[in-house]
Design a protein around this motif. Sequence first.
Motif, PDB file in Angstrom:
ATOM      1  N   ALA A  59      -4.331   0.379  -2.619  1.00  0.00           N
ATOM      2  CA  ALA A  59      -4.940   1.370  -1.719  1.00  0.00           C
ATOM      3  C   ALA A  59      -3.866   2.385  -1.334  1.00  0.00           C
ATOM      4  O   ALA A  59      -2.730   2.014  -1.056  1.00  0.00           O
ATOM      5  N   TYR A 106     -10.560  -2.679  -0.018  1.00  0.00           N
ATOM      6  CA  TYR A 106     -11.137  -1.420   0.468  1.00  0.00           C
ATOM      7  C   TYR A 106     -12.480  -1.161  -0.202  1.00  0.00           C
ATOM      8  O   TYR A 106     -13.476  -0.824   0.452  1.00  0.00           O
ATOM      9  N   ASN A 112      -7.832   5.709  -5.874  1.00  0.00           N
ATOM     10  CA  ASN A 112      -7.074   4.845  -4.971  1.00  0.00           C
ATOM     11  C   ASN A 112      -7.094   5.348  -3.522  1.00  0.00           C
ATOM     12  O   ASN A 112      -6.545   4.687  -2.640  1.00  0.00           O
ATOM     13  N   ILE A 114       0.867  -1.196   0.000  1.00  0.00           N
ATOM     14  CA  ILE A 114       0.000   0.000   0.000  1.00  0.00           C
ATOM     15  C   ILE A 114       0.896   1.237   0.000  1.00  0.00           C
ATOM     16  O   ILE A 114       2.085   1.154   0.286  1.00  0.00           O
ATOM     17  N   THR A 138      -5.302  -4.674  -2.238  1.00  0.00           N
ATOM     18  CA  THR A 138      -5.756  -3.832  -1.117  1.00  0.00           C
ATOM     19  C   THR A 138      -6.842  -2.861  -1.570  1.00  0.00           C
ATOM     20  O   THR A 138      -7.751  -2.537  -0.805  1.00  0.00           O
ATOM     21  N   LEU A 139      -6.773  -2.412  -2.820  1.00  0.00           N
ATOM     22  CA  LEU A 139      -7.837  -1.506  -3.284  1.00  0.00           C
ATOM     23  C   LEU A 139      -9.147  -2.276  -3.410  1.00  0.00           C
ATOM     24  O   LEU A 139     -10.211  -1.793  -3.037  1.00  0.00           O
ATOM     25  N   ARG A 165     -16.134  -0.251   1.274  1.00  0.00           N
ATOM     26  CA  ARG A 165     -15.899   1.206   1.247  1.00  0.00           C
ATOM     27  C   ARG A 165     -16.850   1.914   2.210  1.00  0.00           C
ATOM     28  O   ARG A 165     -18.063   1.721   2.117  1.00  0.00           O
ATOM     29  N   ALA A 197      -7.792   5.779   0.126  1.00  0.00           N
ATOM     30  CA  ALA A 197      -8.396   4.811   1.054  1.00  0.00           C
ATOM     31  C   ALA A 197      -8.495   5.348   2.470  1.00  0.00           C
ATOM     32  O   ALA A 197      -8.632   4.587   3.425  1.00  0.00           O
ATOM     33  N   THR A 229     -10.562   1.447   6.600  1.00  0.00           N
ATOM     34  CA  THR A 229      -9.226   2.023   6.389  1.00  0.00           C
ATOM     35  C   THR A 229      -8.212   1.335   7.295  1.00  0.00           C
ATOM     36  O   THR A 229      -7.149   0.894   6.865  1.00  0.00           O
TER      37      THR A 229
END
Length: 563
Positions: free
Chosen positions: A239, A346, A256, A213, A342-343, A350, A258, A271
Motif C-alpha cells: 500500500a 486495503y 497501489n 508501506i 498491506t495492499l 477498499r 491507498a 486508509t
Amino acid sequence: STMTVGTYLAQRLVEIGIKNHFVVPGDYNLRLLDFLEYYPGLSEIGCCNELNCAFAAEGYARSNGIACAVVTYSVGALTAFDGIGGAYAENLPVILVSGSPNTNDLSSGHLLHHTLGTHDFEYQMEIAKKLTCAAVAIKRAEDAPVMIDHAIRQAILQHKPVYIEIPTNMANQPCPVPGPISAVISPEISDKESLEKATDIAAELISKKEKPILLAGPKLRAAGAESAFVKLAEALNCAAFIMPAAKGFYSEEHKNYAGVYWGEVSSSETTKAVYESSDLVIGAGVLFNDYSTVGWRAAPNPNILLNSDYTSVSIPGYVFSRVYMAEFLELLAKKVSKKPATLEAYNKARPQTVVPKAAEPKAALNRVEVMRQIQGLVDSNTTLYAETGDSWFNGLQMKLPAGAKFEVEMQWGHIGWSVPSAMGYAVAAPERRTIVMVGDGSFQLTGQEISQMIRHKLPVLIFLLNNRGYTIEIQIHDGPYNRIQNWDFAAFCESLNGETGKAKGLHAKTGEELTSAIKVALQNKEGPTLIECAIDTDDCTQELVDWGKAVASANARPPTADN
Ligand SMILES: Cc1ncc(Cn2nnc(CCOP(=O)(O)OP(=O)(O)O)c2C)c(N)n1
Ligand SMILES: [Mg+2]
C-alpha cells in the motif's frame, strides 16, 4: 563586448528556462528591469505588490520548476520576503533579485530613501540570509558572473529560494560573458558507496518486515522522485499513501494508491487502519509538523520510519548523506521483493467513492453541492489550487484523475497565497485549466492580483467560498476577530476590468445558479471568472472540525517545567 551585469542575469535566466519574471519597479531596479525586458525570450509580468510578486513567482516555479522575482530595495524586498519564506518552506526555487543603493552612497555618510533613515545598508542582506539557501550582494561588476552563477546553482540544487542584490548603478556595468550554462545546471549525483550501502541496509530491513508501506511526502516533487516512487511501489506491491501536502504528486488511480494518511482525518477508515497496522513506513520526502500530524496525534514512530529526503536517507540506526532520493528509491526497487500484505488488506476494505447526488436546484447552496460541481470539472488538464481554510479539506477530498495536478501550501499556510500563486502558475502553464478554491477571508489579502489575470487574459476559474468569516480559525478557537466585513466579491472582481478587462464576477446562491455560472466561466477564455459561492459559516467539513479541536489542544499545552 556589450555584456553587462543586467544582460548577464537576463541570459542566465533564459538559459535555465525562465520566460517570464515577476516585477514591481522601483528606482533601485529600473535600469536592471530595462536589461531584463530587452533581453530576447524574457518578458516581465508586473504585480500589484511585492508579496503578490513573490507568490506569483513561487506559483510559476510550481509549474516551470524555477522562477524569478525582481523588487526594489527595502520597501519592496521586505514584503517579498514573506513570499520567499513561503518558497523556502515549500521547497520552491525562486530567485529574488533586489535593487540596492548606488555603491557611491554606501560609505559616503549619505542617508537614502526607502531605508530606515540610518547608515545601515546591511539589514536586508541579513534577513535574506535567513530565508534563502544562498544570498549574494554584487559590489563589483567583475564579481557578478561568479556570484550570479553560484546563487542560481544553489537554487537548482537545493530547491530553495536564493537572493541576488544588485546596486542601482551596477546593471549597466560591463562584465565578462557567461561560460556554458552546464556549470550552473549540471546535476549532482549520489555518492556511489553510500547509495549502495543505504539501499543494502534498507532492503535488508524491509526483507524482515511483514507489512512495510510507502508514504509520499511534500518534498517528493522537489526531489524529482515521483516516477521512482511509483517504481518502488510496484516493486514492493505494498500500500502506498500520500501525506496531505503531497497530493497530486502520486496518481490516485495507481493500483497501489491507498489514500491520504492524516491521522483521524485520513481519507478513509481503511486508509487509517492499514497505515497504522504497518511495521515499517518508507517515507519519500516526508515532513511531520503540528498540522500534518493533527496536533501530534499522528506523529510517526521513529523506530519504524525510514525516510529518504532529497539528499540524505535516514534508516533506524543509520543516516547516509549525499544519497539523492530519486536514485535511492530507484535502486532500492531493484533490491526488494514483493510485500503485498498491506495492499491486500486495503483492497479487502477498499473505500467506495461516494458520489453525492445533485442538490435540489433551487435549494440554498451548500458546501457538498459546490464540491460536487467542482469535482465534475476536474480532468487530466486541470490544476486545482486549494487555499488555507476549509478549502484544504475540501481540496484533499477531490478525486484527481491521472494527469490532474493539485497545488497547496500547507507548510507556510499563508492565507492569500492562492490567487497570486495561481496567476504565476497560469503564466507558466497557459495550456492547463487552473481552478482556485479560496475562502472569503484569504481572498481579502491578495485578491487584487486578479488584475494580472485580466491584463494577460488568463482564464483562471476562481471559486470564492463565501462563508462569511474565518471558519478554519473558528473551528480552532472562535472570537470576534474571526468575523470580517463581507464584500461583494463578484463586483470586486469585475471592478478590476477598467476599460479593457474581460473578467466576470458571478454570484451563486443555489445549485442551479452555480451550474449556470460554471457554464459562463467555461466560455470565458478572455479572462478570469470568479464565482462567489454563498454557504453558511458552519457549513464546513467534519474533518476541519475534528482537526481544529486537535490543533487547538496542541496549541493550548501549558509550558512545562523545562521550557
Ligand atoms: C498571513 C496569514 N495571516 C493569518 C493567518 C491565520 N488564518 N488562517 N486562516 C485564516 C482564515 C481563513 O478564512 P477563509 O479564507 O475565509 O477560509 P475558511 O476557513 O474557508 O472560512 C486566518 C485568519 C494565516 N494562516 N496567514
Ligand atoms: Mg471563510
